[in-house]
Every structure is written in structure tokens, then in C-alpha cells.
Scaffold this motif. Structure first.
Motif, PDB file in Angstrom:
ATOM      1  N   ILE A 111       0.856  -1.197   0.000  1.00 28.76           N
ATOM      2  CA  ILE A 111       0.000   0.000   0.000  1.00 28.76           C
ATOM      3  C   ILE A 111       0.887   1.240   0.000  1.00 28.76           C
ATOM      4  O   ILE A 111       0.725   2.145  -0.831  1.00 28.76           O
ATOM      5  CB  ILE A 111      -0.934   0.011   1.235  1.00 28.76           C
ATOM      6  CG1 ILE A 111      -1.928  -1.150   1.162  1.00 28.76           C
ATOM      7  CG2 ILE A 111      -1.671   1.351   1.352  1.00 28.76           C
ATOM      8  CD1 ILE A 111      -2.733  -1.366   2.437  1.00 28.76           C
ATOM      9  N   ALA A 112       1.872   1.269   0.911  1.00 28.94           N
ATOM     10  CA  ALA A 112       2.727   2.460   1.028  1.00 28.94           C
ATOM     11  C   ALA A 112       3.452   2.732  -0.287  1.00 28.94           C
ATOM     12  O   ALA A 112       3.541   3.878  -0.742  1.00 28.94           O
ATOM     13  CB  ALA A 112       3.732   2.263   2.164  1.00 28.94           C
ATOM     14  N   MET A 113       3.952   1.674  -0.927  1.00 27.71           N
ATOM     15  CA  MET A 113       4.735   1.892  -2.149  1.00 27.71           C
ATOM     16  C   MET A 113       3.852   2.330  -3.315  1.00 27.71           C
ATOM     17  O   MET A 113       4.206   3.219  -4.073  1.00 27.71           O
ATOM     18  CB  MET A 113       5.529   0.636  -2.492  1.00 27.71           C
ATOM     19  CG  MET A 113       6.698   0.463  -1.535  1.00 27.71           C
ATOM     20  SD  MET A 113       7.775  -0.888  -1.983  1.00 27.71           S
ATOM     21  CE  MET A 113       6.829  -2.269  -1.438  1.00 27.71           C
ATOM     22  N   LEU A 114       2.673   1.686  -3.446  1.00 24.30           N
ATOM     23  CA  LEU A 114       1.818   2.020  -4.595  1.00 24.30           C
ATOM     24  C   LEU A 114       1.109   3.352  -4.393  1.00 24.30           C
ATOM     25  O   LEU A 114       0.729   4.015  -5.359  1.00 24.30           O
ATOM     26  CB  LEU A 114       0.800   0.898  -4.834  1.00 24.30           C
ATOM     27  CG  LEU A 114       1.428  -0.443  -5.227  1.00 24.30           C
ATOM     28  CD1 LEU A 114       0.385  -1.543  -5.295  1.00 24.30           C
ATOM     29  CD2 LEU A 114       2.167  -0.335  -6.556  1.00 24.30           C
ATOM     30  N   GLN A 115       0.945   3.757  -3.127  1.00 30.00           N
ATOM     31  CA  GLN A 115       0.318   5.055  -2.855  1.00 30.00           C
ATOM     32  C   GLN A 115       1.283   6.220  -3.073  1.00 30.00           C
ATOM     33  O   GLN A 115       0.866   7.355  -3.014  1.00 30.00           O
ATOM     34  CB  GLN A 115      -0.186   5.098  -1.402  1.00 30.00           C
ATOM     35  CG  GLN A 115      -1.478   4.350  -1.162  1.00 30.00           C
ATOM     36  CD  GLN A 115      -2.655   5.055  -1.826  1.00 30.00           C
ATOM     37  OE1 GLN A 115      -3.007   4.722  -2.949  1.00 30.00           O
ATOM     38  NE2 GLN A 115      -3.250   6.028  -1.163  1.00 30.00           N
ATOM     39  N   ASP A 116       2.575   5.910  -3.244  1.00 26.94           N
ATOM     40  CA  ASP A 116       3.565   6.981  -3.417  1.00 26.94           C
ATOM     41  C   ASP A 116       3.572   7.382  -4.893  1.00 26.94           C
ATOM     42  O   ASP A 116       4.172   6.705  -5.728  1.00 26.94           O
ATOM     43  CB  ASP A 116       4.941   6.464  -2.990  1.00 26.94           C
ATOM     44  CG  ASP A 116       6.033   7.528  -3.102  1.00 26.94           C
ATOM     45  OD1 ASP A 116       5.861   8.481  -3.899  1.00 26.94           O
ATOM     46  OD2 ASP A 116       7.036   7.399  -2.414  1.00 26.94           O
ATOM     47  N   THR A 142      10.585  -7.777  -7.199  1.00 28.31           N
ATOM     48  CA  THR A 142       9.435  -7.282  -7.970  1.00 28.31           C
ATOM     49  C   THR A 142       8.268  -6.840  -7.092  1.00 28.31           C
ATOM     50  O   THR A 142       7.437  -6.050  -7.517  1.00 28.31           O
ATOM     51  CB  THR A 142       8.986  -8.345  -9.000  1.00 28.31           C
ATOM     52  OG1 THR A 142       8.278  -7.705 -10.058  1.00 28.31           O
ATOM     53  CG2 THR A 142       8.087  -9.412  -8.399  1.00 28.31           C
ATOM     54  N   GLY A 143       8.191  -7.333  -5.832  1.00 29.14           N
ATOM     55  CA  GLY A 143       7.102  -6.909  -4.930  1.00 29.14           C
ATOM     56  C   GLY A 143       5.759  -7.184  -5.544  1.00 29.14           C
ATOM     57  O   GLY A 143       5.404  -8.328  -5.842  1.00 29.14           O
ATOM     58  N   SER A 144       4.993  -6.137  -5.812  1.00 23.96           N
ATOM     59  CA  SER A 144       3.662  -6.279  -6.407  1.00 23.96           C
ATOM     60  C   SER A 144       3.741  -6.595  -7.897  1.00 23.96           C
ATOM     61  O   SER A 144       2.719  -6.827  -8.533  1.00 23.96           O
ATOM     62  CB  SER A 144       2.893  -4.971  -6.238  1.00 23.96           C
ATOM     63  OG  SER A 144       3.574  -3.941  -6.956  1.00 23.96           O
ATOM     64  N   GLY A 145       4.936  -6.528  -8.474  1.00 27.58           N
ATOM     65  CA  GLY A 145       5.104  -6.790  -9.910  1.00 27.58           C
ATOM     66  C   GLY A 145       5.023  -5.524 -10.743  1.00 27.58           C
ATOM     67  O   GLY A 145       5.116  -5.572 -11.977  1.00 27.58           O
ATOM     68  N   ILE A 146       4.919  -4.366 -10.079  1.00 25.77           N
ATOM     69  CA  ILE A 146       4.643  -3.122 -10.825  1.00 25.77           C
ATOM     70  C   ILE A 146       5.691  -2.830 -11.900  1.00 25.77           C
ATOM     71  O   ILE A 146       5.346  -2.505 -13.044  1.00 25.77           O
ATOM     72  CB  ILE A 146       4.469  -1.916  -9.850  1.00 25.77           C
ATOM     73  CG1 ILE A 146       4.192  -0.636 -10.644  1.00 25.77           C
ATOM     74  CG2 ILE A 146       5.639  -1.729  -8.919  1.00 25.77           C
ATOM     75  CD1 ILE A 146       3.798   0.560  -9.789  1.00 25.77           C
ATOM     76  N   LEU A 147       6.992  -2.970 -11.557  1.00 22.19           N
ATOM     77  CA  LEU A 147       8.017  -2.593 -12.536  1.00 22.19           C
ATOM     78  C   LEU A 147       8.155  -3.662 -13.624  1.00 22.19           C
ATOM     79  O   LEU A 147       8.534  -3.362 -14.757  1.00 22.19           O
ATOM     80  CB  LEU A 147       9.359  -2.324 -11.846  1.00 22.19           C
ATOM     81  CG  LEU A 147       9.328  -1.265 -10.730  1.00 22.19           C
ATOM     82  CD1 LEU A 147      10.728  -1.009 -10.185  1.00 22.19           C
ATOM     83  CD2 LEU A 147       8.694   0.048 -11.194  1.00 22.19           C
ATOM     84  N   ALA A 148       7.809  -4.914 -13.270  1.00 23.54           N
ATOM     85  CA  ALA A 148       7.842  -5.996 -14.269  1.00 23.54           C
ATOM     86  C   ALA A 148       6.730  -5.756 -15.294  1.00 23.54           C
ATOM     87  O   ALA A 148       6.958  -5.855 -16.514  1.00 23.54           O
ATOM     88  CB  ALA A 148       7.666  -7.349 -13.583  1.00 23.54           C
ATOM     89  N   VAL A 149       5.542  -5.421 -14.812  1.00 21.49           N
ATOM     90  CA  VAL A 149       4.426  -5.150 -15.732  1.00 21.49           C
ATOM     91  C   VAL A 149       4.756  -3.923 -16.593  1.00 21.49           C
ATOM     92  O   VAL A 149       4.557  -3.931 -17.807  1.00 21.49           O
ATOM     93  CB  VAL A 149       3.100  -4.942 -14.949  1.00 21.49           C
ATOM     94  CG1 VAL A 149       2.016  -4.397 -15.857  1.00 21.49           C
ATOM     95  CG2 VAL A 149       2.656  -6.263 -14.310  1.00 21.49           C
ATOM     96  N   ALA A 150       5.320  -2.879 -15.956  1.00 19.75           N
ATOM     97  CA  ALA A 150       5.660  -1.664 -16.718  1.00 19.75           C
ATOM     98  C   ALA A 150       6.699  -1.989 -17.797  1.00 19.75           C
ATOM     99  O   ALA A 150       6.624  -1.461 -18.916  1.00 19.75           O
ATOM    100  CB  ALA A 150       6.192  -0.587 -15.778  1.00 19.75           C
ATOM    101  N   SER A 151       7.646  -2.872 -17.480  1.00 18.23           N
ATOM    102  CA  SER A 151       8.682  -3.225 -18.470  1.00 18.23           C
ATOM    103  C   SER A 151       8.071  -4.009 -19.628  1.00 18.23           C
ATOM    104  O   SER A 151       8.414  -3.782 -20.790  1.00 18.23           O
ATOM    105  CB  SER A 151       9.784  -4.065 -17.818  1.00 18.23           C
ATOM    106  OG  SER A 151      10.397  -3.333 -16.795  1.00 18.23           O
ATOM    107  N   ALA A 152       7.164  -4.940 -19.306  1.00 13.37           N
ATOM    108  CA  ALA A 152       6.508  -5.717 -20.373  1.00 13.37           C
ATOM    109  C   ALA A 152       5.658  -4.771 -21.224  1.00 13.37           C
ATOM    110  O   ALA A 152       5.665  -4.840 -22.461  1.00 13.37           O
ATOM    111  CB  ALA A 152       5.653  -6.822 -19.761  1.00 13.37           C
ATOM    112  N   ARG A 153       4.985  -3.851 -20.557  1.00 11.78           N
ATOM    113  CA  ARG A 153       4.128  -2.892 -21.278  1.00 11.78           C
ATOM    114  C   ARG A 153       4.974  -1.989 -22.181  1.00 11.78           C
ATOM    115  O   ARG A 153       4.540  -1.575 -23.253  1.00 11.78           O
ATOM    116  CB  ARG A 153       3.372  -2.057 -20.250  1.00 11.78           C
ATOM    117  CG  ARG A 153       2.170  -1.356 -20.779  1.00 11.78           C
ATOM    118  CD  ARG A 153       1.361  -0.769 -19.664  1.00 11.78           C
ATOM    119  NE  ARG A 153       2.143   0.124 -18.812  1.00 11.78           N
ATOM    120  CZ  ARG A 153       1.710   0.623 -17.665  1.00 11.78           C
ATOM    121  NH1 ARG A 153       0.522   0.298 -17.205  1.00 11.78           N
ATOM    122  NH2 ARG A 153       2.463   1.432 -16.941  1.00 11.78           N
TER     123      ARG A 153
END
Ligand SMILES: C[S@@+](CC[C@H](N)C(=O)[O-])C[C@H]1O[C@@H](n2cnc3c(N)ncnc32)[C@H](O)[C@@H]1O
Length: 402
Positions: A111-116, A142-153
Motif C-alpha cells: 500500500i505504502a509503495m503504490l500510494q507513493d 518485484t514486490g507487487s510486480g509493478i516494474l515488471a508489468v511496466a517493463s513488459a508494457r
């Protein structure tokens, strides 16, 4: 308990293991401490990756002397399964523990990381700048996977998303839900114990601490560069530049971070006990602390920021020391050095953790060092600070007395 030889087991991720001089092994798990003989270490090691019981016994067999040792190993294995240290299913989802080992895995961290909004948006902007269709990306942590998804995108041909915490399971589902399952491979484990089938051309990682090196980013990247990345791989972040400025930490915060005369008096009155040795012990030290940026930005600033050090993450780990003399620009009472950093994420993307850039939603805390004595300063004065990086994420800032 009967254990089928073809049952696949794996070690749960949240364990703390202690070994004493008599080779007795203590495992802290789920608020319990379990004691084992020396076979426990081999079993925890072999079940780091999902492995069948038969394979594990076969691999450990050469180390076992005699039938009795085999029986002991099997008994330890059975105890570990019934205690929940080895499971047939991978640990999944957010942790229910208050403090999972390693500090990750709870919902509040995600929550803290994605809310930033600043931190994550700048990482994604840098990924859009750097990652192209020929790239293989290693997303370290990768945590929530956010940067992995952004890289694939952003078009990466393949993304390896590495995560030891149990949230790796949620990240897999997030990758799948967003339609990138064919290009993102989840790897459960620490990067330092991971092999990849090919070398990555881009690394993304947000293991950047409040005091930029304190999550051991430099050491982890050194290992990744050696084994997992191409020689010319691009790193997000590529470098970290740290700055320090002089400040006055107000009394209400000093009371939280330093032992003061007033504490000793209060505790003497309240408990009838003299705690003066605590004060004596605290006096010669500088005390490192983390505080929220929305507080720190209101503390009186007595100088401009001065460069403390720059770390190029493409170079190897060194212990290093640096000194910086910071001219005072405003009269006041100096007792604290605030340390913040700029992370170079992409060709046009830099992230700063200066307290005036962050606010209530910043995931980062400000790092700083507060000194024992208040010192009145005026413009024309200068304060010399020393910075020492001791490796493994440990650093300290001291006052250099003239
Ligand atoms: C600050 S979080 C960042 C998570 C996510 N990448 C993001 O940007 O929101 C760091 C993550 O890195 C993981 N981590 C730390 N060191 C690691 C390592 N050496 N190998 C793999 N993962 C690591 C932690 O478990 C944690 O989930």
C-alpha cells in the motif's frame, strides 16, 4: 506422518535460522522457535527450490553416514513438515505476520509503495525511456510486480521478475491479470541465489533505502552485474548522489532520537532509578534516524545541501569515507545533518528524496544524523561532516571537530 517419496515440498520463505557452536539449529517461524539437529540446515537448503522427498534424500544421501543418520534425517524432515516449515503448496498472498523476516510481504508495504505517486511514476517513466522490444529485463525485487508489468508494457521481449517474499504469488496473478504472462517469468527467491536462462540487458530495482545504500542495493547489483546482466546492461537506477544539509531538530523530535538530561530527570522521578549511564553512553555518538519528510521539511534549515558522495551502481562495492565542509547560510541552532539523495533513473528522469519534494504520500522517510550538543551557528561558520560507508548497507555520519 507418512511422506510419499514423490511429494513435492518447498521451504516457507519467512524463516530465521540460528546455528550454535554445537551445530544445533534453531528456526524462528510463525512466532515459535523450533530446535533441530544438524540435518535441519541441509534440508532447509535442499528444499529452497520445490523438490520431491525422494530427490532430496537422494541428493543428501552421500553426506549421511549409516542407516541411523538416514532415519534421523527422515525424522527431521517429518517434524519440519508437521511444523509448517516445509509445505506442499508455496506460501501465497500477503503475510499475516506483524514482522515477516526481511520486512516484506505485508499488505501495508505494498500500500505504502503504490500510494507513493512520485516514486512509482518516475520509475515507470524511466522504464518507458529505457526499455525497448529487444530487451530482456531483470526486475530485482518485484514486490507487487509493478516494474515488471511496466517493463513488459514498454515492450520488453522477456522480463524475469525475482521476489523471495510470499507476495511473489500475488505478483504472478497481477502479471497474468494484466495480460503479460507470456513475457514475464516469475522467479521465487533472492537474486543472489538465482540463475537466469539468459542475461538481462536492463535491470530495474527499487531496493533503494531511506539512506540510499541501506537496502544493500550496491552489493546486490554487484552480484547481478557479474552473473545475471550483459556487460553493457542499463540500470534503473544507474547512480545515486547523496547530499547533506545542516538543520535544527526541534525538541519534540530530539526527545525521540537522543537520550537527554530531561529524560534522566523524568525517569528518576517516575521510577526512582538513575539511568545516567544511558546518557553517558549516548553522549559521544551521533545518532542515525529516519523521520517523515512532512515533519523534516518544517525543521529550520541552516545551510544549502552539499554533495556527500556519488555511487555509480555499475562499479564494484567499496568501503569508503568522505568529508564535506558545509557553510552555514542562516543563523540558528545546529544539531542535525539531514541526508537525502537523487537517484538517476533514466536519461531524463531523476528522483529526489529531499524532504521538500516528498510529503504525506512519500514512501521514503528522511534519513539523518543528530548530534549530542546544540551548537549556535551564524553565516561565515562552517561544519565539517564525515560520511563512512562500511558495506552491507551500514553507514554513519559524524561531526569532524576542528
Ligand atoms: C522496496 S520493495 C519494491 C517492490 C516493487 N519492485 C516496487 O517497485 O514497488 C523491494 C522488494 O525487493 C525484494 N528484495 C530485496 N532484496 C532482494 C534481492 N536481493 N533479491 C530479490 N528480491 C529482493 C523485497 O522482498 C521487496 O519485495
Amino acid at each position: 506422518m507418512t511422506l510419499a517419496l514423490d511429494a513435492t515440498l518447498r521451504r516457507v520463505p519467512e524463516l530465521l535460522v540460528e546455528v550454535d557452536s554445537a551445530h544445533q539449529v534453531r528456526v524462528h517461524h510463525d512466532r515459535r522457535i523450533l530446535e533441530f539437529g544438524p540435518h535441519a540446515l541441509s534440508l532447509l537448503d535442499v528444499f529452497y527450490e520445490p523438490t520431491t522427498v525422494g530427490d532430496a534424500i537422494h541428493r543428501l544421501r552421500p553426506r549421511l553416514k549409516g542407516r541411523r543418520a538416514v532415519d534421523e534425517l527422515v525424522a527431521t524432515l517429518a517434524t519440519m513438515v508437521s511444523a509448517g516449515l516445509l509445505t506442499t503448496e508455496p506460501a501465497a498472498g500477503h503475510s499475516e505476520l506483524m514482522f515477516p523476516v526481511g520486512g516484506y510481504g505485508q499488505a501495508y508495504m505494498d500500500i505504502a509503495m503504490l500510494q507513493d505517486p512520485i516514486r512509482k511514476s518516475l520509475f515507470i517513466k524511466a522504464i518507458d525511456e529505457v526499455v525497448g522490444p529487444d530487451d530482456v529485463v531483470l526486475d530485482l525485487g518485484t514486490g507487487s510486480g509493478i516494474l515488471a508489468v511496466a517493463s513488459a508494457r514498454a515492450g520488453a521481449r522477456r522480463v524475469y521478475a525475482v521476489e523471495p517474499a510470499r507476495t511473489g504469488d500475488i505478483a504472478s496473478r497481477i502479471v497474468e491479470r494484466n495480460g503479460f504472462k507470456d513475457r514475464v517469468t516469475m522467479v521465487r527467491g533472492w537474486s543472489t541465489a538465482t540463475e537466469l536462462p539468459e542475461k538481462a540487458t536492463v535491470l530495474t530495482t527499487d531496493i533503494v533505502g531511506n539512506d540510499c545504500l541501506d537496502m544493500v542495493i550496491w552489493e546486490n547489483l554487484q552480484d547481478a552485474r557479474r552473473r545475471l546482466l550483459t556487460e553493457d546492461a542499463r540500470l534503473i537506477p544507474g547512480s545515486l548522489r547523496s547530499h547533506a544539509y545542516l538543520a535544527h531538530m526541534p525538541e519534540e523530535f530530539r526527545l525521540r532520537h537522543r537520550i537527554l538530561d530531561s529524560h534522566i530527570r523524568t525517569w528518576q522521578d517516575r521510577y526512582g532509578i538513575d539511568f545516567t549511564p544511558m546518557l553517558e553512553d549516548d553522549l559521544p555518538r551521533s545518532a542515525g534516524f529516519y523521520e517523515r519528510p512532512e515533519h523534516v521539511r518544517n525543521w529550520e534549515r541552516l545551510s544549502d545541501p552539499a554533495p556527500l558522495f556519488t555511487v555509480d551502481l555499475r562499479t564494484d562495492v567499496r568501503h569508503f569515507e568522505n568529508q564535506v565542509t558545509v557553510p552555514v547560510t542562516t543563523s540558528g541552532v545546529f544539531n542535525t545533518a539531514i541526508v537525502f539523495f537523487e537517484a538517476r533513473l533514466g536519461p531524463t528522469t531523476t528522483l529526489s528524496t529531499a524532504p521538500w519534494n516528498g510529503g504525506e504520500l512519500s514512501h521514503w522517510y528522511c534519513a539523518g544524523w543528530t548530534f549530542a550538543k546544540d551548537r549556535k551557528v551564524t553565516p561565515g561558520d562552517a561544519i565539517t561532516l564525515s560520511y563512512q560507508y562500511q558495506g552491507d548497507g551500514r553507514a554513519r555520519v559524524d561531526l569532524v571537530e576542528e
